[in-house]
Design a protein around this motif. Structure first.
Motif, PDB file in Angstrom:
ATOM      1  N   UNK A  45      40.352   9.816   0.743  1.00  0.00           N
ATOM      2  CA  UNK A  45      40.748  11.117   1.269  1.00  0.00           C
ATOM      3  C   UNK A  45      39.516  11.962   1.592  1.00  0.00           C
ATOM      4  N   UNK A  46      38.491  11.835   0.770  1.00  0.00           N
ATOM      5  CA  UNK A  46      37.240  12.566   1.021  1.00  0.00           C
ATOM      6  C   UNK A  46      36.603  12.133   2.346  1.00  0.00           C
ATOM      7  N   UNK A  47      36.647  10.839   2.637  1.00  0.00           N
ATOM      8  CA  UNK A  47      36.115  10.351   3.915  1.00  0.00           C
ATOM      9  C   UNK A  47      36.924  10.919   5.080  1.00  0.00           C
ATOM     10  N   UNK A  48      38.240  10.974   4.926  1.00  0.00           N
ATOM     11  CA  UNK A  48      39.084  11.547   5.974  1.00  0.00           C
ATOM     12  C   UNK A  48      38.742  13.020   6.169  1.00  0.00           C
ATOM     13  N   UNK A  49      38.532  13.758   5.087  1.00  0.00           N
ATOM     14  CA  UNK A  49      38.156  15.172   5.194  1.00  0.00           C
ATOM     15  C   UNK A  49      36.873  15.328   6.010  1.00  0.00           C
ATOM     16  N   UNK A  50      35.892  14.475   5.745  1.00  0.00           N
ATOM     17  CA  UNK A  50      34.638  14.525   6.493  1.00  0.00           C
ATOM     18  C   UNK A  50      34.838  14.210   7.963  1.00  0.00           C
ATOM     19  N   UNK A  51      35.668  13.239   8.248  1.00  0.00           N
ATOM     20  CA  UNK A  51      35.938  12.854   9.635  1.00  0.00           C
ATOM     21  C   UNK A  51      36.663  13.976  10.368  1.00  0.00           C
ATOM     22  N   UNK A  52      37.661  14.583   9.717  1.00  0.00           N
ATOM     23  CA  UNK A  52      38.380  15.696  10.343  1.00  0.00           C
ATOM     24  C   UNK A  52      37.410  16.849  10.606  1.00  0.00           C
ATOM     25  N   UNK A  53      36.500  17.100   9.690  1.00  0.00           N
ATOM     26  CA  UNK A  53      35.478  18.140   9.909  1.00  0.00           C
ATOM     27  C   UNK A  53      34.601  17.797  11.114  1.00  0.00           C
ATOM     28  N   UNK A  54      34.186  16.531  11.215  1.00  0.00           N
ATOM     29  CA  UNK A  54      33.398  16.086  12.375  1.00  0.00           C
ATOM     30  C   UNK A  54      34.165  16.323  13.675  1.00  0.00           C
ATOM     31  N   UNK A  55      35.429  15.900  13.706  1.00  0.00           N
ATOM     32  CA  UNK A  55      36.251  16.023  14.909  1.00  0.00           C
ATOM     33  C   UNK A  55      36.473  17.490  15.273  1.00  0.00           C
ATOM     34  N   UNK A  56      36.644  18.332  14.262  1.00  0.00           N
ATOM     35  CA  UNK A  56      36.818  19.771  14.489  1.00  0.00           C
ATOM     36  C   UNK A  56      35.524  20.386  15.041  1.00  0.00           C
ATOM     37  N   UNK A  57      34.424  20.088  14.398  1.00  0.00           N
ATOM     38  CA  UNK A  57      33.124  20.636  14.801  1.00  0.00           C
ATOM     39  C   UNK A  57      32.773  20.241  16.244  1.00  0.00           C
ATOM     40  N   UNK A  58      33.129  19.039  16.655  1.00  0.00           N
ATOM     41  CA  UNK A  58      32.797  18.549  17.997  1.00  0.00           C
ATOM     42  C   UNK A  58      33.852  18.898  19.046  1.00  0.00           C
ATOM     43  N   UNK A  59      34.902  19.628  18.657  1.00  0.00           N
ATOM     44  CA  UNK A  59      35.885  20.112  19.614  1.00  0.00           C
ATOM     45  C   UNK A  59      37.001  19.153  19.963  1.00  0.00           C
TER      46      UNK A  59
END
Length: 129
Positions: A45-59
């Protein structure tokens, strides 16, 4: 390349990255829980949180709340990150995988829609991509 011999470990690479898989899970269900994404694709779940943050940050997505749940809106016009595919929208990948098992002319139930996407609007899907 020949398949691995008995007792030899199988190769672990795949064609889709975890980022692509997370994006696909969100496209299939814009209110999906991160825990459920982690279970479905086999990462923490922590990895998913990081990925969602990446996707959010990059638009690639925005986050909001619907009641107590997160709701994600995808920006499917955003291009791929690798230079050779940068001119192509990620919506092409999403469409390929979210509509692969559907009869022609049907949008996935509960899937996000792209503004201006007539087929998706005909399906009555409420979320926007």
């Amino acid at each position: 390349m020949a398949p691995p011999s008995p007792g030899e470990p199988a190769s672990t690479w795949t064609f889709l990255t975890h980022h692509a898989r997370v994006l696909l899970e969100i496209a299939r269900d814009p209110q999906v829980r991160l825990r459920d994404i982690a279970d479905r694709i086999g990462i923490t779940e922590r990895a998913v949180q990081g990925i969602v943050s990446d996707l959010h940050r990059e638009g690639y997505l925005t986050r909001g709340k619907v009641g107590r749940r997160n709701h994600y809106t995808l920006n499917l016009e955003r291009g791929f990150r690798y230079p050779t595919e940068a001119g192509l929208p990620v919506g092409l990948l999403i469409d390929l995988f979210t509509q692969r098992d559907l009869p022609p002319g049907h949008a996935p139930a509960g899937a996000a829609t792209v503004p201006g996407d007539a087929a998706a609007h005909r399906s009555g899907a409420a979320a926007s991509r």
